[in-house]
Design an enzyme around this catalytic site. Structure first.
Site, PDB file in Angstrom:
ATOM      1  N   PHE A 150     -34.694 -37.998  -1.205  1.00  0.00           N
ATOM      2  CA  PHE A 150     -34.079 -37.510   0.027  1.00  0.00           C
ATOM      3  C   PHE A 150     -32.813 -36.704  -0.222  1.00  0.00           C
ATOM      4  CE2 PHE A 150     -31.774 -41.581  -0.511  1.00  0.00           C
ATOM      5  CZ  PHE A 150     -30.466 -41.164  -0.292  1.00  0.00           C
ATOM      6  N   GLU A 177     -39.737 -38.943   3.063  1.00  0.00           N
ATOM      7  CA  GLU A 177     -40.060 -39.026   4.487  1.00  0.00           C
ATOM      8  C   GLU A 177     -38.789 -39.025   5.357  1.00  0.00           C
ATOM      9  OE1 GLU A 177     -39.632 -43.231   2.950  1.00  0.00           O
ATOM     10  OE2 GLU A 177     -40.397 -41.292   2.245  1.00  0.00           O
ATOM     11  N   SER A 227     -34.918 -43.356  -7.904  1.00  0.00           N
ATOM     12  CA  SER A 227     -34.221 -44.497  -8.491  1.00  0.00           C
ATOM     13  C   SER A 227     -34.944 -44.996  -9.738  1.00  0.00           C
ATOM     14  CB  SER A 227     -34.120 -45.637  -7.475  1.00  0.00           C
ATOM     15  OG  SER A 227     -35.410 -46.171  -7.211  1.00  0.00           O
ATOM     16  N   CYS A 282     -27.585 -38.040  -8.096  1.00  0.00           N
ATOM     17  CA  CYS A 282     -27.716 -38.782  -9.349  1.00  0.00           C
ATOM     18  C   CYS A 282     -26.742 -38.303 -10.413  1.00  0.00           C
ATOM     19  CB  CYS A 282     -29.155 -38.690  -9.883  1.00  0.00           C
ATOM     20  SG  CYS A 282     -29.616 -37.035 -10.442  1.00  0.00           S
ATOM     21  N   GLU A 383     -26.323 -48.703  -9.257  1.00  0.00           N
ATOM     22  CA  GLU A 383     -26.182 -47.336  -8.756  1.00  0.00           C
ATOM     23  C   GLU A 383     -25.986 -47.435  -7.247  1.00  0.00           C
ATOM     24  OE1 GLU A 383     -28.378 -43.000  -9.047  1.00  0.00           O
ATOM     25  OE2 GLU A 383     -29.637 -44.783  -8.790  1.00  0.00           O
TER      26      GLU A 383
END
Length: 500
Positions: A150, A177, A227, A282, A383
């Site tokens: 996303f 989504e 992830s 990230c 994270e």
């Protein structure tokens, strides 16, 4: 009336038939603005079938045909960058300038794909034995899939499909989504550029759609960014089904600040790298490692700058940081701050109570800064993917290096110093795939590949650059021996003298 985002299959928008939909919210207001159709297994099968049918001709098309389409797409993408950025802001929440930057970075990879002819050149060795030549060529794989996150709904797909289709593959994209509209706009632009029907397809959905792609016998390769737990699952599952996989996972990026560093520059870098895009990237710096006596001064400089950041709706030109993608994610990020003191951290800034007047239902959180964070704290180990910056204290370069290398993640890292020798040691000794020297977010330009080490990457190939070309093609070696025409059978005259 809530709009509906459907699939893109075989060159056109196709209405979802599964009956299952997911909500898409405006993060600044919390209101549901869109519903997105979730694909069934049959709908995924239809997208793969369209891609397989298109591959029969696209895989045999000339490089000139492919790059002609990509050049037209690049021009359309450039002309529509504001429109795409507006879609990103409306569904992701990032400020418009960040969204424009995302499109610009995607354009870099389109540029690379337009010049793919150089990367696809083969090799030739002549006369390896008497009248024997050996050549190496690269050929496309077939139908390939991309599963994207996303946080960069335009850029990350463009890290994948331009190179894939330039190499002669056809593509099925399963975007997040949570913010699906940018991918549909891209599909429309590709069609307008003349990409044949079925070469690029989009299916929306959840785990049903993902698992269908991972298991489909006609999907030759899968690219993923997300992830670490999901990256590991994608790699394990797709590999078990005989597919080539590149799965980029999570990160805990460290910034090592040595005592000789320009602390103002380091503080500026820490604030932009930790809080830009609300920390939902990230490559965000989430841990600053301060060496020696500079810690107090550095933390104060970061605090001063962080307190000045203007938070608001992404479509407000005055906003420097927008909301988080969902309320659930906002609450999870906040939990790391509210629980920080009990786990031994000093809370310098607590952004968990932040709200914006007139947008009280938005997914807001302010900037948080945690100091003297122990390596055992959840805020350091996990994270967070939000605007939370941890500062850790060490006494020496060696201690800082050991701390960074002990992390299970190895995506990106940075060092701030004026000492070239120290920087050189760091770039050689640190265990991470991307290193910045006085550069906080060392994302490579398009013609170098992006990827981490350890739990930040599963698979053998990094993404885009030369690794991208190699991932989306497979090598073939051809060994050839031709008889000399002068040795032809009697009665066959090719015009060669017999006595040469």
């Amino acid at each position: 009336m809530t709009k509906t985002v459907n699939h893109w299959i075989g060159g056109k928008a196709v209405e979802g038939v599964s009956g299952t939909y997911g909500p898409v919210t405006d993060p600044a207001t919390g209101a549901v603005t869109t519903q997105v159709a979730f694909a069934s297994v049959d709908e995924v099968d239809a997208a793969v079938a369209a891609a397989r049918e298109a591959y029969a001709t696209w895989g045999q098309s000339s490089l000139a045909q492919r790059t002609t389409v990509l050049f037209k797409f690049r021009a359309l993408l450039d002309a529509n960058r504001d429109a795409i950025a507006e879609l990103i802001t409306a569904e992701h929440g990032k400020v418009h300038s960040d969204a424009l930057g995302e499109v610009a970075r995607g354009l870099e990879i389109v540029d690379l794909a337009c010049g793919i002819t150089v990367q696809l050149k083969g090799e030739l060795s002549t006369q390896v034995s008497q009248r024997v030549d050996v050549s190496s060529i690269r050929q496309p794989l077939g139908v390939v899939a991309g599963i994207t996150p996303f946080n960069f709904p335009a850029m990350v797909p463009m890290w994948m499909f331009p190179i894939a289709v330039a190499c002669g593959n056809t593509f099925v994209l399963k975007p997040s989504e949570k913010d699906p509209s940018a991918s549909m706009k891209i599909a429309e632009l590709l069609s307008e550029a003349g990409l044949p029907d079925g070469v690029f397809n989009v299916v929306h959905g959840d785990k049903v759609a993902v698992d269908a792609l991972l298991a489909h016998p006609d999907v030759a390769a899968v690219s993923f960014v997300g992830s670490t737990p999901i990256a590991r699952y994608i790699h394990t599952t797709a590999s078990a089904n005989g597919k080539r996989v590149q799965a980029l996972g999570g990160a805990k990026n460290h910034m090592l600040v040595l005592p000789d560093a320009d602390l103002d520059a380091a503080a500026d870098a820490a604030v932009s790298a930790a809080y830009g895009s609300a920390g939902e990237r990230c490559m965000a710096i989430s841990a600053v490692v301060a060496v020696g006596s500079i810690g107090d001064e550095l933390v104060e400089k970061i605090r001063e700058r962080a307190e000045k950041i203007k938070i608001g709706p992404g479509n407000d030109p005055a906003s420097e940081m927008g909301p988080l993608i969902t309320a659930v994610h906002r609450d999870k990020v906040a939990s790391y701050v509210t629980g920080a003191a009990a786990q031994g951290s000093e809370v310098v800034l607590d952004g968990t109570g932040y709200t914006v007047d007139g947008f009280e239902n938005g997914h807001w959180i302010g900037l948080s800064l945690l100091d003297r964070v122990p390596v055992t704290a959840d805020a350091y180990k996990d994270e967070i993917f939000g605007p939370v910056l941890c500062v850790l204290r060490v006494e020496s370069y060696d201690e800082g290096l050991a701390l960074i290398n002990a992390s299970p993640f190895g995506n990106g890292t940075a060092i701030f110093t004026r000492d070239g020798g120290a920087a050189r040691r760091f770039q050689m000794e640190v265990e991470a795939g991307m290193v910045g020297v006085n550069v906080p977010i060392p994302v490579p330009v398009g013609y170098h590949s992006f990827g981490g080490w350890k739990d930040s990457l599963f698979g053998d190939h990094h993404i885009y650059g030369n690794d991208g070309t190699h991932f989306y093609t497979r090598g073939k070696v051809v060994t050839t021996r031709w008889p000399d025409p002068a040795d032809g059978p009697a009665g066959v005259d090719l015009g060669f003298p017999r006595n040469h």
